[in-house]
Design a protein around this motif. Structure first.
Motif, short mmCIF file in Angstrom:
data_model
loop_
_atom_site.label_atom_id
_atom_site.label_comp_id
_atom_site.label_asym_id
_atom_site.label_seq_id
_atom_site.Cartn_x
_atom_site.Cartn_y
_atom_site.Cartn_z
N ASP A 176 0.84 -1.20 0.00
CA ASP A 176 0.00 0.00 0.00
C ASP A 176 0.88 1.26 0.00
OD1 ASP A 176 -2.77 1.26 0.50
OD2 ASP A 176 -1.54 2.11 2.10
N GLU A 177 0.62 2.19 -0.92
CA GLU A 177 1.46 3.37 -1.07
C GLU A 177 1.37 4.28 0.16
OE1 GLU A 177 4.19 5.92 -2.09
OE2 GLU A 177 3.83 4.04 -3.16
N GLU A 178 0.21 4.36 0.78
CA GLU A 178 0.07 5.19 1.98
C GLU A 178 0.92 4.64 3.12
OE1 GLU A 178 -3.40 6.87 5.02
OE2 GLU A 178 -3.96 6.03 3.05
N GLU A 179 0.92 3.31 3.27
CA GLU A 179 1.75 2.67 4.29
C GLU A 179 3.24 2.93 4.01
OE1 GLU A 179 0.87 -0.37 6.81
OE2 GLU A 179 -0.40 1.39 7.06
N LYS A 180 3.62 2.84 2.73
CA LYS A 180 5.01 3.10 2.36
C LYS A 180 5.41 4.52 2.71
CE LYS A 180 7.16 0.85 -1.10
NZ LYS A 180 7.49 0.21 -2.39
N GLN A 181 4.51 5.47 2.42
CA GLN A 181 4.84 6.87 2.69
C GLN A 181 4.97 7.13 4.18
OE1 GLN A 181 5.66 9.27 0.32
NE2 GLN A 181 6.37 10.21 2.22
N LEU A 182 4.11 6.50 4.99
CA LEU A 182 4.23 6.63 6.44
C LEU A 182 5.58 6.09 6.93
CD1 LEU A 182 0.61 5.65 7.60
CD2 LEU A 182 1.68 7.90 7.81
#
Length: 651
Positions: free
Chosen positions: A454-460
């Motif tokens: 998940d891109e949001e998880e990666k960004q976090l």
């Protein structure tokens, strides 16, 4: 049922009673060998030559073995010559030849001495482990020379013949190189790096190359290491910090030559944007103020350009993550250009520089199109660098935020605490966490920057890597704030102060330290905390030993900029079968000095903790695993005997 499935899997490796029994005997014998030597290093900060030398001499362990073998039978200068040959065999051989000493007599004497040292360093290992460590070309020959052969009646003649043949057929040089490297390999069984491999020095990439090929190691991430991890993951604030620091310490060669990351986008932008700006607040630390050549002036402009980009990117992050509690680091919107002042913590200060052509008063944290282009190009270079990818993968595979090993708790920075001795609760993920739970959650989140789908998880995960670099609640940073802005723009030194976490005061309290041990599941009376990050001020009489020996801080200043402050060039720790030994190192002079004059890095034993009895493999974490393996193998044999699992009797 689950146990039976496990034993069936184990039976593929040990298909019958004989093979399982043989392995039990082998493992049981290992338990009674002396434990291998562990070597602890911290805060290397790119000082490759000093780091490489400490690896080669094992923090004095090689010389200790030479003393053990030869005692008073060799003079000190002879021992030093032998040691320098073991450290730098190829270079020493070249020097010996250049001065005309490399005759057959020298070769014969040297080979015998090297074999004697190799015999003693290999004695604490099984023959199988030594054989695996041996160079392939001379494996049989070395094994013959270091193994006691009781059946040979005239041992001297037997070994003389082998040595003479090595010299006669012209293989002595290669043999010396290989056996010297084997001695280095066997002196240290396992290496612990307690963080901060990167930044400041010129050779971080060389250090990482060395670690890539090291036989056995683990790495506890430091805040400078996670900064580079964040940069490879594409976290632009991390990238800006690395480029700024590289310019400040005059080591762009790591980026440009080491990793092939082009600074040209920043060069062109800085030349145009700050063409008429002297950028006097952005001096290069290694260069004299009178040395203002064109290259230095350009580097100062580049440093200012990337610094402003950094402050903008960090401001965006801080506003995006109020849970980081870093609002006091948003200072661009506190600048009053009309008055030439900035307001910090409610107090107004004069600014040393007010030329900010890229800062908009309406939206000070917004990058200009040109700044965005610069950081995008830099990010692409970091993210697509194949060499950096290999190095970051090593940090991910061998590293983590902490490690418990043989009753020692290893971490880089601190355990965030309150002044009353309780663990500070920190809410970064929607729940209060402290101590071990905080460390575990932070590491899981950091790894998501590389492995989450998940891109949001990666960004976090990317953002957490930046937080770990300089957040006030980061266990890797351990200070209330990073005052980069103030150091550039405010003269008042009071604003430059960074207050260390109360942990560094509380670790002299044995009750507090025991609470930390309990939290991490350590119950031994001989437990230690081993960490770095904060340089020990040796010149001021500060001791690296805290809490009656239960805490050891081994950051003594490998990095050259710290030498004037610490008075030494780093601490290293050795943990062998006799106990712990902490050593302070003087600054390393040169490889050439070691080769020509046998001058080793000067070391002083600071403290030692001698075990009441010699520590065996059976007393270690590895010993616990071996006992578990023996237990499983005994159950497998029983399963063979009662017919639960069928044996594969090979002819």
């Amino acid at each position: 049922m689950e146990k039976l499935k496990f034993l069936e899997c184990l039976s593929k490796q040990y298909p019958n009673i004989d093979s399982a029994a043989t392995e039990i005997i082998n493992l049981q014998s290992i338990l009674n060998l002396p434990k291998g030597t562990e070597h602890f290093l911290s805060d290397i900060h790119g000082e490759y030559k000093a780091f490489s030398h400490v690896l080669r001499n094992g923090s004095g362990a090689v010389m200790k073995k030479i003393d053990d073998v030869f005692g008073d039978t060799l003079f000190d200068d002879q021992k030093e010559d032998l040691a320098s040959l073991i450290y730098y065999p190829s270079e020493k051989l070249q020097y010996i030849k250049s001065i005309g000493k490399a005759d057959s007599s020298w070769y014969r004497t040297t080979l015998y001495r090297l074999v004697s040292v190799c015999q003693i360093v290999s004695s604490k290992y099984t023959r199988s482990k030594v054989r695996k460590a041996m160079p392939e070309n001379f494996r049989y020959v070395i094994e013959e020379l270091i193994t006691e052969k009781k059946e040979v009646l005239n041992k001297k003649a037997y070994y003389d013949e082998i040595i003479n043949t090595i010299i006669e057929i012209g293989c002595a040089d290669d043999f010396i190189v290989d056996i010297s490297n084997l001695i280095q390999r066997l002196v240290i069984d396992h290496l612990h790096i307690i963080g901060d491999i990167y930044d400041r020095g010129y050779g971080s990439h060389f250090v990482m190359d060395s670690l890539m090929s090291y036989h056995s190691l683990d790495i506890q991430w430091g805040n400078h290491d996670v900064l580079w991890m964040g940069a490879f993951a594409g976290q632009t604030a991390c990238i800006a910090n690395i480029v700024r620091t590289s310019l400040l310490y005059d080591n762009l060669s790591v980026l440009e030559n080491g990793y092939g990351i082009s600074m040209m986008p920043l060069v062109l932008f800085a030349m145009e944007t700050y063409a008429d700006d002297s950028c006097t607040q952005f001096a290069i630390r290694s260069r004299h103020s009178n040395d203002m050549d064109t290259q230095t002036k350009l580097a100062m402009k580049m440093q200012k350009a990337i610094t402003i980009i950094q402050f903008k990117l960090e401001g965006q992050l801080i506003k995006k993550h109020p849970e980081y509690k870093m609002d006091n680091r948003c200072l661009l919107d506190k600048i009053n250009l009309q008055n030439g002042t900035v307001t910090i913590d409610g107090k107004e200060y004069d600014m040393l520089d007010c030329n900010f052509p890229t800062i908009s008063l309406d939206n000070p944290y917004k990058l200009t199109d040109e700044e965005q282009l610069v950081i995008d190009k830099l990010a692409s270079s970091f993210m697509h660098c194949s060499k950096l990818k290999k190095h970051i993968n090593l940090l991910l595979q061998k590293g983590g935020l902490y490690k418990v090993c043989n009753d020692n708790l290893l971490f880089h920075g601190c355990i965030p605490m309150n002044s009353d001795g309780t663990f500070r609760m920190i809410n970064l993920f929607g729940k209060d966490l402290c101590g071990k739970d905080l460390y575990n959650q932070l590491e899981r989140s950091a790894r998501k920057a590389f492995f989450a789908v998940d891109e949001e998880e990666k960004q976090l995960g990317r953002d957490i890597l930046w937080f770990l670099w300089n957040g006030p609640d980061s266990p890797l940073y351990g200070r209330d704030k990073m005052t980069t802005f103030e150091r550039y723009f405010v003269e008042d030194n009071e604003t430059h102060k960074e207050v260390k976490d109360i942990y560094y005061q509380l670790i002299n309290d044995e009750n507090i330290v025991n609470k930390i041990f309990k939290m991490f599941g350590i119950e031994s009376e001989n437990a230690h905390i081993i960490n770095g990050h904060v340089p020990i001020h040796h010149m001021e009489g500060e001791s690296p030993i805290k809490c009656n020996g239960k805490v050891i801080i081994i950051d003594g200043g490998f990095s050259q900029p710290y030498h004037k402050v610490t008075g030494i060039a780093g601490y290293t720790l050795i943990y062998n079968s006799y106990g712990l030994m902490l050593t302070a190192h003087e600054p390393f002079k040169s490889v050439d000095d070691t080769i020509r004059n046998g001058i080793d890095m000067q070391t002083n034993r600071v403290a030692s903790e001698v075990s009441q009895k010699r520590i065996l493999v059976g007393d270690t974490d590895n010993g616990k695993e071996i006992r578990e393996n023996i237990k499983d193998l005994k159950e497998l044999i029983q399963a063979y005997r009662n017919g639960a699992i069928r044996q594969n009797q090979r002819s």
